[in-house]
Scaffold this active site. Structure first.
Site, mmCIF file in Angstrom:
data_model
loop_
_atom_site.group_PDB
_atom_site.id
_atom_site.type_symbol
_atom_site.label_atom_id
_atom_site.label_comp_id
_atom_site.label_asym_id
_atom_site.label_seq_id
_atom_site.Cartn_x
_atom_site.Cartn_y
_atom_site.Cartn_z
ATOM 1 N N ARG A 46 73.015 46.105 54.328
ATOM 2 C CA ARG A 46 73.625 46.845 53.215
ATOM 3 C C ARG A 46 73.300 46.236 51.870
ATOM 4 N NH1 ARG A 46 79.031 50.048 54.163
ATOM 5 N NH2 ARG A 46 78.255 51.291 55.861
ATOM 6 N N VAL A 50 67.959 42.385 50.464
ATOM 7 C CA VAL A 50 66.746 43.197 50.478
ATOM 8 C C VAL A 50 66.923 44.474 49.665
ATOM 9 C CG1 VAL A 50 65.976 42.354 52.721
ATOM 10 C CG2 VAL A 50 67.471 44.324 52.574
ATOM 11 N N PRO A 51 65.859 44.938 49.057
ATOM 12 C CA PRO A 51 65.928 46.178 48.243
ATOM 13 C C PRO A 51 66.057 47.405 49.121
ATOM 14 C CG PRO A 51 63.662 45.397 48.360
ATOM 15 C CD PRO A 51 64.501 44.374 49.090
ATOM 16 N N CYS A 52 67.148 47.531 49.804
ATOM 17 C CA CYS A 52 67.323 48.639 50.732
ATOM 18 C C CYS A 52 67.339 49.974 49.997
ATOM 19 C CB CYS A 52 68.595 48.450 51.530
ATOM 20 S SG CYS A 52 69.870 47.528 50.692
ATOM 21 N N HIS A 53 67.584 49.941 48.693
ATOM 22 C CA HIS A 53 67.638 51.204 47.951
ATOM 23 C C HIS A 53 66.247 51.814 47.795
ATOM 24 C CE1 HIS A 53 67.151 47.949 44.983
ATOM 25 N NE2 HIS A 53 66.313 48.786 44.416
#
Length: 98
Positions: A46, A50-53
């Site tokens: 979430r 890490v740049p999960c977006h």
DNA sequence: GACCTGACTCAAC
DNA sequence: AGTTGAGCCAGGT
């Protein structure tokens, strides 16, 4: 290395201003069909390191996100990703196999 | 090990 | 164009 670890690594190497699909991530780590598992792995991470977006669905939508797709989209736009009507318009980043 | 869940994807209606 | 069903995968119970 665990599956999610590989997923995180893949996400991390997405350049700023670029986005990758869950499928692309799955393909990059060697499981083309594991898009779902990829999402699951990111779900555990979430709002973490890490740049999960920068990870989106294959249809250009953002998919689910902790702060809502709107916020995610806003972030992406801030990074230079062109988005229209909640869909990514720009070219998506293709990850390569490790 | 089986069962349920979920930030997914594709094809068919 | 929006909805439905089936397929795949990892993780948690």
């Amino acid at each position: 290395m665990d599956f999610k670890q590989r997923v995180f690594e893949a996400c991390k190497r997405i350049p700023k201003g670029r986005v990758a699909t869950y499928s692309a991530i799955a393909r990059a780590i060697g499981n083309p069909k594991a898009a779902r598992a990829v999402g699951n792995a990111l779900d555990k991470n979430r709002s973490s390191l890490v740049p999960c977006h920068r990870v989106i669905r294959s249809d250009g939508r953002a998919g689910g996100f902790a702060h809502g797709t709107k916020e995610k989209i806003r972030l992406l736009r801030k990074e230079g990703v062109k988005i229209r009507n909640g869909k990514v318009q720009g070219k998506r980043f293709e990850l390569l196999n490790p």
